[in-house]
Design a protein around this motif. Sequence first.
Motif, PDB file in Angstrom:
ATOM      1  N   LEU A   4      93.402  62.642  34.380  1.00 30.85           N
ATOM      2  CA  LEU A   4      94.654  61.889  34.371  1.00 30.85           C
ATOM      3  C   LEU A   4      94.414  60.527  33.721  1.00 30.85           C
ATOM      4  CD1 LEU A   4      95.456  62.649  38.121  1.00 30.85           C
ATOM      5  CD2 LEU A   4      96.380  63.846  36.127  1.00 30.85           C
ATOM      6  N   PRO A   5      95.390  60.019  32.941  1.00 29.08           N
ATOM      7  CA  PRO A   5      95.220  58.685  32.362  1.00 29.08           C
ATOM      8  C   PRO A   5      95.280  57.607  33.456  1.00 29.08           C
ATOM      9  CG  PRO A   5      97.306  59.713  31.637  1.00 29.08           C
ATOM     10  CD  PRO A   5      96.640  60.675  32.570  1.00 29.08           C
ATOM     11  N   ILE A   6      94.363  56.647  33.374  1.00 25.42           N
ATOM     12  CA  ILE A   6      94.286  55.577  34.381  1.00 25.42           C
ATOM     13  C   ILE A   6      95.010  54.334  33.856  1.00 25.42           C
ATOM     14  CG2 ILE A   6      92.726  54.060  35.676  1.00 25.42           C
ATOM     15  CD1 ILE A   6      90.604  56.308  35.498  1.00 25.42           C
ATOM     16  N   LEU A   7      95.924  53.806  34.657  1.00 22.77           N
ATOM     17  CA  LEU A   7      96.654  52.584  34.279  1.00 22.77           C
ATOM     18  C   LEU A   7      95.709  51.393  34.317  1.00 22.77           C
ATOM     19  CD1 LEU A   7      99.934  52.960  36.386  1.00 22.77           C
ATOM     20  CD2 LEU A   7      99.549  53.649  34.010  1.00 22.77           C
ATOM     21  N   VAL A   8      95.857  50.504  33.346  1.00 22.09           N
ATOM     22  CA  VAL A   8      95.044  49.291  33.293  1.00 22.09           C
ATOM     23  C   VAL A   8      95.930  48.078  33.565  1.00 22.09           C
ATOM     24  CG1 VAL A   8      93.647  47.815  31.774  1.00 22.09           C
ATOM     25  CG2 VAL A   8      93.309  50.298  31.753  1.00 22.09           C
ATOM     26  N   ALA A   9      95.439  47.174  34.418  1.00 29.66           N
ATOM     27  CA  ALA A   9      96.159  45.943  34.750  1.00 29.66           C
ATOM     28  C   ALA A   9      96.165  45.015  33.535  1.00 29.66           C
ATOM     29  CB  ALA A   9      95.489  45.253  35.931  1.00 29.66           C
ATOM     30  N   PRO A  10      97.143  44.124  33.390  1.00 32.94           N
ATOM     31  CA  PRO A  10      98.315  43.995  34.260  1.00 32.94           C
ATOM     32  C   PRO A  10      99.358  45.069  33.943  1.00 32.94           C
ATOM     33  CG  PRO A  10      98.337  42.313  32.533  1.00 32.94           C
ATOM     34  CD  PRO A  10      97.080  43.107  32.350  1.00 32.94           C
ATOM     35  N   ASP A  11      99.816  45.764  35.002  1.00 26.35           N
ATOM     36  CA  ASP A  11     100.833  46.799  34.855  1.00 26.35           C
ATOM     37  C   ASP A  11     101.677  46.757  36.131  1.00 26.35           C
ATOM     38  OD1 ASP A  11     102.158  49.401  35.077  1.00 26.35           O
ATOM     39  OD2 ASP A  11     100.907  50.010  33.391  1.00 26.35           O
ATOM     40  N   PRO A  12     102.995  46.611  35.973  1.00 28.37           N
ATOM     41  CA  PRO A  12     103.849  46.468  37.176  1.00 28.37           C
ATOM     42  C   PRO A  12     103.716  47.655  38.129  1.00 28.37           C
ATOM     43  CG  PRO A  12     105.182  46.747  35.169  1.00 28.37           C
ATOM     44  CD  PRO A  12     103.769  46.533  34.728  1.00 28.37           C
ATOM     45  N   LEU A  14     101.101  49.043  39.105  1.00 26.28           N
ATOM     46  CA  LEU A  14      99.958  48.855  40.019  1.00 26.28           C
ATOM     47  C   LEU A  14     100.299  47.906  41.163  1.00 26.28           C
ATOM     48  CD1 LEU A  14      97.088  48.559  37.385  1.00 26.28           C
ATOM     49  CD2 LEU A  14      97.466  50.463  38.960  1.00 26.28           C
ATOM     50  N   LYS A  15     101.486  47.290  41.111  1.00 31.80           N
ATOM     51  CA  LYS A  15     101.859  46.299  42.121  1.00 31.80           C
ATOM     52  C   LYS A  15     102.875  46.858  43.120  1.00 31.80           C
ATOM     53  CE  LYS A  15     100.319  42.958  42.149  1.00 31.80           C
ATOM     54  NZ  LYS A  15      99.012  42.788  42.860  1.00 31.80           N
ATOM     55  N   LEU A  16     103.178  48.166  43.012  1.00 35.24           N
ATOM     56  CA  LEU A  16     104.178  48.773  43.890  1.00 35.24           C
ATOM     57  C   LEU A  16     103.525  49.415  45.106  1.00 35.24           C
ATOM     58  CD1 LEU A  16     106.290  50.513  41.080  1.00 35.24           C
ATOM     59  CD2 LEU A  16     106.820  48.353  42.257  1.00 35.24           C
ATOM     60  N   LYS A  17     104.335  49.525  46.181  1.00 36.41           N
ATOM     61  CA  LYS A  17     103.838  50.151  47.403  1.00 36.41           C
ATOM     62  C   LYS A  17     104.041  51.663  47.314  1.00 36.41           C
ATOM     63  CE  LYS A  17     104.529  49.948  52.333  1.00 36.41           C
ATOM     64  NZ  LYS A  17     104.197  49.103  53.469  1.00 36.41           N
TER      65      LYS A  17
END
Length: 174
Positions: A4-12, A14-17
Amino acid sequence: MALLPILVAPDPRLKLKAKPVAAVDARIRRLMDDMAETMYAAPGIGLAAPQVGVLERVIVVDVAKDDEKPQLLRMANPEVIWRSETLATYNEGCLSLPEHYADVERPAECRVRYLDHEGEIRELHATGLLSTCVQHEIDHLEGTLFVDHISALKRNIILRKLQKLKKSKELEPA
Ligand code: NI
């Protein structure tokens, strides 16, 4: 299984619950297996579902060393039910903040309740690196990154570098 592709910060994202898993069914088991494969390939010692763009409370962890046999933990709805007062500091990294590390202080030991890949309720008493790793991954489910535990100054330096790196990659010819 799939990487699976991994999200890299900063990415909104990654800030969600993340939302609780209603049941560990075939879809969640598949997600756990895909996340494990993605973590081993990276390579990393932990991965949380929000890092692959899935806002559900699922994490995978394996802190075994290269010469030890794998000790994969697949957890749904993990919850810290006890934390030691004693703290420990580790130089943490994260697959969503590649190449960046910082010292983070957390409870040295913790007890975690979770559903395993078969939907069984389990409890884990974690110490050492495992304790840090599990807390780091559970943080992801709250939209918290390890850089949120360090000074704003250090955090912003890291996030700005990652932002620049992402921009330069976008500009690269395909
Ligand atoms: Ni992480």
